[in-house]
Design a protein around this motif. Structure first.
Motif, PDB file in Angstrom:
ATOM      1  N   ARG A  25     -30.416 100.090 -57.221  1.00 46.75           N
ATOM      2  CA  ARG A  25     -30.118 100.158 -58.665  1.00 46.75           C
ATOM      3  C   ARG A  25     -28.617 100.035 -58.929  1.00 46.75           C
ATOM      4  O   ARG A  25     -28.191  99.312 -59.820  1.00 46.75           O
ATOM      5  CB  ARG A  25     -30.632 101.463 -59.250  1.00 46.75           C
ATOM      6  N   ALA A  26     -27.820 100.746 -58.145  1.00 47.49           N
ATOM      7  CA  ALA A  26     -26.366 100.700 -58.341  1.00 47.49           C
ATOM      8  C   ALA A  26     -25.823  99.300 -58.056  1.00 47.49           C
ATOM      9  O   ALA A  26     -25.002  98.766 -58.817  1.00 47.49           O
ATOM     10  CB  ALA A  26     -25.680 101.724 -57.445  1.00 47.49           C
ATOM     11  N   GLY A  69     -25.819 100.407 -47.042  1.00 52.65           N
ATOM     12  CA  GLY A  69     -26.419  99.217 -47.612  1.00 52.65           C
ATOM     13  C   GLY A  69     -27.694  98.881 -46.874  1.00 52.65           C
ATOM     14  O   GLY A  69     -28.030  99.506 -45.865  1.00 52.65           O
ATOM     15  N   PHE A  70     -28.412  97.900 -47.387  1.00 56.33           N
ATOM     16  CA  PHE A  70     -29.678  97.518 -46.766  1.00 56.33           C
ATOM     17  C   PHE A  70     -29.980  96.052 -47.013  1.00 56.33           C
ATOM     18  O   PHE A  70     -29.427  95.416 -47.911  1.00 56.33           O
ATOM     19  CB  PHE A  70     -30.827  98.399 -47.265  1.00 56.33           C
ATOM     20  N   LEU A  71     -30.877  95.554 -46.194  1.00 57.37           N
ATOM     21  CA  LEU A  71     -31.375  94.182 -46.271  1.00 57.37           C
ATOM     22  C   LEU A  71     -32.897  94.279 -46.228  1.00 57.37           C
ATOM     23  O   LEU A  71     -33.452  95.037 -45.417  1.00 57.37           O
ATOM     24  CB  LEU A  71     -30.869  93.376 -45.070  1.00 57.37           C
ATOM     25  N   ARG A  93     -33.661  91.012 -50.785  1.00 56.23           N
ATOM     26  CA  ARG A  93     -32.533  91.766 -51.343  1.00 56.23           C
ATOM     27  C   ARG A  93     -31.535  92.142 -50.259  1.00 56.23           C
ATOM     28  O   ARG A  93     -31.911  92.430 -49.132  1.00 56.23           O
ATOM     29  CB  ARG A  93     -32.993  93.002 -52.115  1.00 56.23           C
ATOM     30  N   LEU A  94     -30.298  92.109 -50.635  1.00 60.82           N
ATOM     31  CA  LEU A  94     -29.176  92.529 -49.797  1.00 60.82           C
ATOM     32  C   LEU A  94     -28.280  93.340 -50.712  1.00 60.82           C
ATOM     33  O   LEU A  94     -27.674  92.790 -51.632  1.00 60.82           O
ATOM     34  CB  LEU A  94     -28.433  91.315 -49.223  1.00 60.82           C
ATOM     35  N   CYS A  95     -28.251  94.641 -50.499  1.00 58.77           N
ATOM     36  CA  CYS A  95     -27.531  95.535 -51.410  1.00 58.77           C
ATOM     37  C   CYS A  95     -26.593  96.448 -50.640  1.00 58.77           C
ATOM     38  O   CYS A  95     -26.926  96.930 -49.557  1.00 58.77           O
ATOM     39  CB  CYS A  95     -28.523  96.401 -52.190  1.00 58.77           C
ATOM     40  N   VAL A  96     -25.436  96.709 -51.247  1.00 60.85           N
ATOM     41  CA  VAL A  96     -24.447  97.620 -50.670  1.00 60.85           C
ATOM     42  C   VAL A  96     -24.125  98.678 -51.715  1.00 60.85           C
ATOM     43  O   VAL A  96     -23.953  98.367 -52.897  1.00 60.85           O
ATOM     44  CB  VAL A  96     -23.171  96.849 -50.260  1.00 60.85           C
ATOM     45  N   ALA A  97     -24.043  99.916 -51.275  1.00 55.35           N
ATOM     46  CA  ALA A  97     -23.646 101.003 -52.167  1.00 55.35           C
ATOM     47  C   ALA A  97     -22.228 100.729 -52.663  1.00 55.35           C
ATOM     48  O   ALA A  97     -21.350 100.370 -51.870  1.00 55.35           O
ATOM     49  CB  ALA A  97     -23.695 102.338 -51.430  1.00 55.35           C
ATOM     50  N   PRO A  98     -21.990 100.849 -53.971  1.00 56.98           N
ATOM     51  CA  PRO A  98     -20.649 100.562 -54.493  1.00 56.98           C
ATOM     52  C   PRO A  98     -19.525 101.281 -53.755  1.00 56.98           C
ATOM     53  O   PRO A  98     -18.434 100.725 -53.611  1.00 56.98           O
ATOM     54  CB  PRO A  98     -20.748 100.990 -55.960  1.00 56.98           C
ATOM     55  N   ALA A  99     -19.756 102.476 -53.240  1.00 59.44           N
ATOM     56  CA  ALA A  99     -18.711 103.194 -52.497  1.00 59.44           C
ATOM     57  C   ALA A  99     -18.324 102.458 -51.215  1.00 59.44           C
ATOM     58  O   ALA A  99     -17.261 102.712 -50.651  1.00 59.44           O
ATOM     59  CB  ALA A  99     -19.180 104.608 -52.155  1.00 59.44           C
ATOM     60  N   GLY A 104     -17.202  95.077 -45.585  1.00 58.39           N
ATOM     61  CA  GLY A 104     -17.910  94.220 -44.638  1.00 58.39           C
ATOM     62  C   GLY A 104     -19.348  94.621 -44.351  1.00 58.39           C
ATOM     63  O   GLY A 104     -19.951  94.115 -43.404  1.00 58.39           O
ATOM     64  N   VAL A 105     -19.916  95.502 -45.169  1.00 55.32           N
ATOM     65  CA  VAL A 105     -21.272  95.980 -44.913  1.00 55.32           C
ATOM     66  C   VAL A 105     -22.299  94.859 -45.083  1.00 55.32           C
ATOM     67  O   VAL A 105     -23.182  94.672 -44.234  1.00 55.32           O
ATOM     68  CB  VAL A 105     -21.616  97.198 -45.803  1.00 55.32           C
TER      69      VAL A 105
END
Length: 178
Positions: A25-26, A69-71, A93-99, A104-105
């Motif tokens: 979501r973020a 993050g996750f893929l 989906r490929l998402c990384v936490a904004p923090a 390079g995640v």
């Protein structure tokens, strides 16, 4: 920061599923701002709906155990037999936490997936055409941009493919020279 460790994610685990949902979501909120479109389906997806997706999940976990993050991807048979022999990969989906942005995640997750999870297999992915960081990532890792398309008014998506994923370019190499 030491490099996060990549591991399979089990979304039947409540804490893992909640972390994936929160990060998704973020990350999609940021993408919605980048592309000027807030109708991204994952933004409205409930936790139960996300868990029900027939996807494979891998995550980047920081040294302190935080999901960075996750893929998520699906495997689609391309041989017409349904046996799973000769499958294409479609990254969902490929998402990384904004923090964890700009650490390079996303690159780590995608490089790992291309080299370890589905080497030598065709890979497809789409992203908002105006999502410059994602477009640059896919191009840097040897994906070829295909036609843009518009699945909804006000939204332009970019499609990418990689015929084989045997050896993603390493840091400092040019795409197409791997």
């Amino acid at each position: 920061m030491p490099s996060p460790q990549i591991r399979a994610l089990d979304l039947t685990d409540d804490a893992t599923a909640a972390a994936v949902h929160r990060i998704g979501r973020a990350a999609y909120t940021v993408e919605a701002e980048l592309i000027g479109f807030d109708g991204i389906p994952a933004l409205r997806e409930s936790l139960a709906e996300m868990r029900a997706q027939a996807l494979h999940w891998a995550g980047a976990v920081s040294e302190d155990g935080e999901l960075a993050g996750f893929l998520a991807w699906e495997e689609e048979p391309n041989d017409g037999t349904g046996t799973g022999i000769g499958t294409d990969i479609s990254i969902d989906r490929l998402c990384v936490a904004p923090a964890f942005f700009r650490r390079g995640v996303a690159s780590l997750l995608l490089r790992h997936a291309l080299a370890e999870l589905f080497p030598g297999r065709p890979v497809q992915v789409t992203t908002g055409a105006a999502n410059t960081p994602a477009v640059r990532l896919y191009e840097a890792l040897g994906f070829t941009r295909g036609p843009d398309f518009s699945p909804a008014p006000g939204l332009v998506m970019a499609s990418f493919s990689r015929p084989t994923a045997a050896r993603p370019p390493g840091p400092g190499t040019r795409p197409g020279t791997s």
